[in-house]
Write a protein that holds these residues in place. Structure first.
Motif, PDB file in Angstrom:
ATOM      1  N   ALA A  51     -73.475  32.568  52.611  1.00 52.51           N
ATOM      2  CA  ALA A  51     -72.735  32.566  51.348  1.00 52.51           C
ATOM      3  C   ALA A  51     -71.939  31.273  51.196  1.00 52.51           C
ATOM      4  O   ALA A  51     -71.848  30.706  50.104  1.00 52.51           O
ATOM      5  CB  ALA A  51     -71.798  33.776  51.286  1.00 52.51           C
TER       6      ALA A  51
ATOM      7  N   HIS B  28     -72.237  30.964  43.298  1.00 55.16           N
ATOM      8  CA  HIS B  28     -71.036  31.798  43.367  1.00 55.16           C
ATOM      9  C   HIS B  28     -70.450  32.031  41.976  1.00 55.16           C
ATOM     10  O   HIS B  28     -69.845  33.077  41.736  1.00 55.16           O
ATOM     11  CB  HIS B  28     -69.998  31.145  44.281  1.00 55.16           C
TER      12      HIS B  28
ATOM     13  N   SER C 246     -67.677  37.875  43.084  1.00 59.61           N
ATOM     14  CA  SER C 246     -67.214  37.768  44.475  1.00 59.61           C
ATOM     15  C   SER C 246     -67.147  39.135  45.137  1.00 59.61           C
ATOM     16  O   SER C 246     -67.347  39.260  46.351  1.00 59.61           O
ATOM     17  CB  SER C 246     -65.841  37.090  44.520  1.00 59.61           C
TER      18      SER C 246
ATOM     19  N   VAL D  23     -70.369  40.000  46.897  1.00 59.29           N
ATOM     20  CA  VAL D  23     -70.506  39.319  48.187  1.00 59.29           C
ATOM     21  C   VAL D  23     -69.614  39.986  49.234  1.00 59.29           C
ATOM     22  O   VAL D  23     -70.032  40.226  50.372  1.00 59.29           O
ATOM     23  CB  VAL D  23     -70.148  37.829  48.049  1.00 59.29           C
TER      24      VAL D  23
END
Length: 612
Positions: A119, A127, A132, A135
């Motif tokens: 990542a 991204h 977020s 992730v």
């Protein structure tokens, strides 16, 4: 970059391939679990032997096979053997527990670090397109789900397998009729397991996706809490969180309905097998075709064979959750960065000359391509000079800096540092030569000293203080009760915007870069802070190259050259005085910011675009 196996279709095979260094530990854990199951079956066999001693005496198995006389002596032998079996079972269980649990922790650690590293390696654009929270969900919940499966589920499956094999061997040696009847439920259970597994697979994939949505929503809302409060949107956001949480609950409910139906099916199969052994075995004893001791063993063995299968429902549930999580982990691991590390270092001595040649750049949209933002841009910043880039919103200023920092690569053209295409440079060589101060300053939770020294962890206290003095931050930092040991909080929330900007500038200065890149560094600060930052910049840019993106034109009046962008192209270039005198786009921006345009609108006079 090490190739990653496809874990979306065969997650267990991908784990085996991806974690080769753990294979010896897996083999040892399997061996200990197998020995543990075998030792666990022995006491039930010895129970039948003990019954045989009591019933048959001198004709018992212990008497004829081992030559032990006297029933009590025979029972002592059985007791000793039973004690040994328990010692082996306990020792192997301890060893298996250590091996499986440490294996689960090691795999969890490796996958979390690998997933985080991947990542971290992915482009900034990836991204920006990926929440977020999604992730974070992979790095925490999914990795933890796999750890729970390796800690508990794998051992349970292995224990069940060896139990079926060993108990089946005992039945086969005793009576093939009882073997068939006792094992009648097994095909039903296996077929049911396969059917449930196929049904549960998409259900738990939906559960993991829903969990990611919950994490993404919560992460976004916690980060935007001040905005939520400022716009009194608490009720609306509470309803939004409730909606995604309800989606997660419903996804789980669908999976629970299917997984819960599994155990009753197994219980009915167990009842059928146990009843067959009880009745047929008892009839064989009454007919003299089966010894009482062996009958006792088989009755207990039937329960030993079938009862562990009741855990299959829970284990299968755990398995499907883990496989869904593993697929998400490997989906992240398979993502590839578009910008790859180069192999060259900047030639010494590094001077800091920056050049853009015919650069064309655009952002990817949902269909994989988007319109160009920069159109054949040509720009040169000689070493040691300070150049500024200005323009209206959307002109391409931030896109230009993104290419200089190599957060993305151009669709065409080149970005060169000291004559070397930045795509050829290693990350360390390129970004190690650049000091970057962004408009949205990010400070880490830690002390002021830690944040200033972030780009140069080995810096001395004196070097940190010197950088702070150059950034005009030493005055207010020294005024804190704990000075440079003051904890700034997450994102530096305990500091003002101007204080964060000056600490960020000190962080960039301490790195001692040949190229200083500033992105709207004074756009959100007061006049006093702006003046302080300008004084700092005048000092630190005297012997280095600087590229400044500015909204406030007053901060870049002394730049060696100002580049004016409009719709992704260079519209004008020159010094402040030249551009104001030219009466073009820059002069219009200057008039707006100095108030001349507003004065002209009130009086009807033309703004004095030709005067600096």
């Amino acid at each position: 970059m090490t190739p990653v196996p496809d874990g979306t279709r065969r997650p267990l095979a991908a784990l085996w391939h991806h974690h080769r260094r753990h294979r010896p530990r897996v083999v040892a854990a399997v061996a200990c679990s197998s020995l543990n199951t075998a030792a666990d079956v022995v006491p039930e066999l010895l129970l039948g032997v003990a019954v045989d001693v009591v019933v048959r005496g001198a004709d018992s198995f212990v008497a004829t096979a081992l030559g032990v006389e006297g029933r009590f002596s025979q029972l002592v032998v059985v007791a000793v053997l039973n004690a040994l079996a328990w010692v082996v079972e306990s020792a192997s269980d301890y060893a298996a527990s250590l091996l499986w649990r440490n294996l689960a922790q090691s795999v969890e650690h490796d996958l979390r670090v690998a997933a985080y590293a991947r990542a971290q390696d992915l482009d900034v654009g990836w991204h920006e397109r990926t929440p977020s929270g999604q992730v974070l969900s992979v790095l925490t919940e999914d990795v933890n789900q796999l750890e729970r499966y390796l800690d508990v589920g794998a051992r349970t499956i292995l224990h069940t397998f060896w139990t079926v094999v060993l108990v089946g061997a005992v039945f086969a040696a005793s009576s093939w009729q009882l073997l068939l009847l006792a094992f009648v439920p097994v095909p039903v259970i296996v077929a049911g397991s396969i059917a449930f597994q196929r049904r549960l697979e998409p259900l738990y994939a939906a559960v993991r996706e829903a969990a990611g949505e919950v994490s993404a929503t919560l992460a976004a809302n916690i980060g935007g809490l001040p905005t939520i409060k400022a716009f009194t949107a608490e009720a609306r956001e509470r309803a939004r969180v409730a909606a995604v949480s309800e989606g997660y609950r419903r996804a789980n409910a669908a999976a629970i309905r299917s997984s819960s139906a599994f155990v009753p099916l197994i219980r009915m199969a167990i009842l059928a097998g146990f009843t067959c052994t009880l009745l047929l075995g008892g009839w064989f004893v009454l007919e003299g075709r089966l010894e009482v001791g062996l009958y006792s063993v088989l009755v207990f063995m039937t329960q030993r064979l079938l009862w562990p299968l009741t855990d299959l429902g829970q284990t299968l549930d755990l398995h499907q959750r883990a496989m869904a999580s593993t697929r998400r982990i490997f989906r992240l691991l398979q993502e590839q960065p578009r910008s790859l590390d180069g192999s060259r270092a900047l030639p010494a001595p590094v001077r800091g000359r920056l050049e853009l040649r015919g650069v064309r750049f655009g952002y990817d949209s949902i269909d994989g391509s988007g319109p160009d933002v920069l159109h054949g841009l040509d720009l040169v910043v000689p070493a040691g000079e300070t150049h500024a880039v200005v323009g209206a919103t959307g002109a391409g200023k931030s896109s230009l800096l993104r290419l200089v920092l190599r957060f993305a690569d151009p669709r065409a053209g080149q970005v060169l540092l000291d004559g070397v295409d930045v795509r050829e440079l290693t990350w360390e060589s390129l970004r190690g030569a650049i000091g970057y101060v962004s408009q949205d300053v990010y400070l880490f939770h830690g002390t002021v000293r830690d944040n200033i020294a972030y780009g140069r962890p080995g810096a001395t206290d004196e070097q940190v203080r010197r950088a702070a003095r150059l950034a005009e931050a030493d005055g207010f930092v020294s005024g804190f009760p704990d000075g440079y040991d003051t904890v700034v909080g997450e994102r530096g929330q305990t500091l003002s915007g101007g204080q964060r900007q000056r600490i960020a500038l000190a962080r960039a200065i301490l790195r001692d870069p040949v190229l200083l890149v500033l992105d709207e560094a004074t756009s959100a600060v007061d006049n006093e802070t702006e003046a302080a930052i300008q004084r700092s910049l005048a000092t630190v840019t005297a012997e280095r190259t600087a590229l400044v993106v500015a909204h406030r034109l007053s901060t870049i009046r002394d730049a060696d050259r100002i580049w004016v962008l409009a719709r992704g192209r260079v519209a004008e270039a020159g010094t402040h005085e030249e551009l104001v005198a030219a009466g073009g786009l820059y002069a219009q921006l200057w008039a707006v910011q100095t108030g001349e345009a507003a004065h002209a609108a009130r009086t009807g006079a033309s703004p004095r675009l030709g005067r600096p």
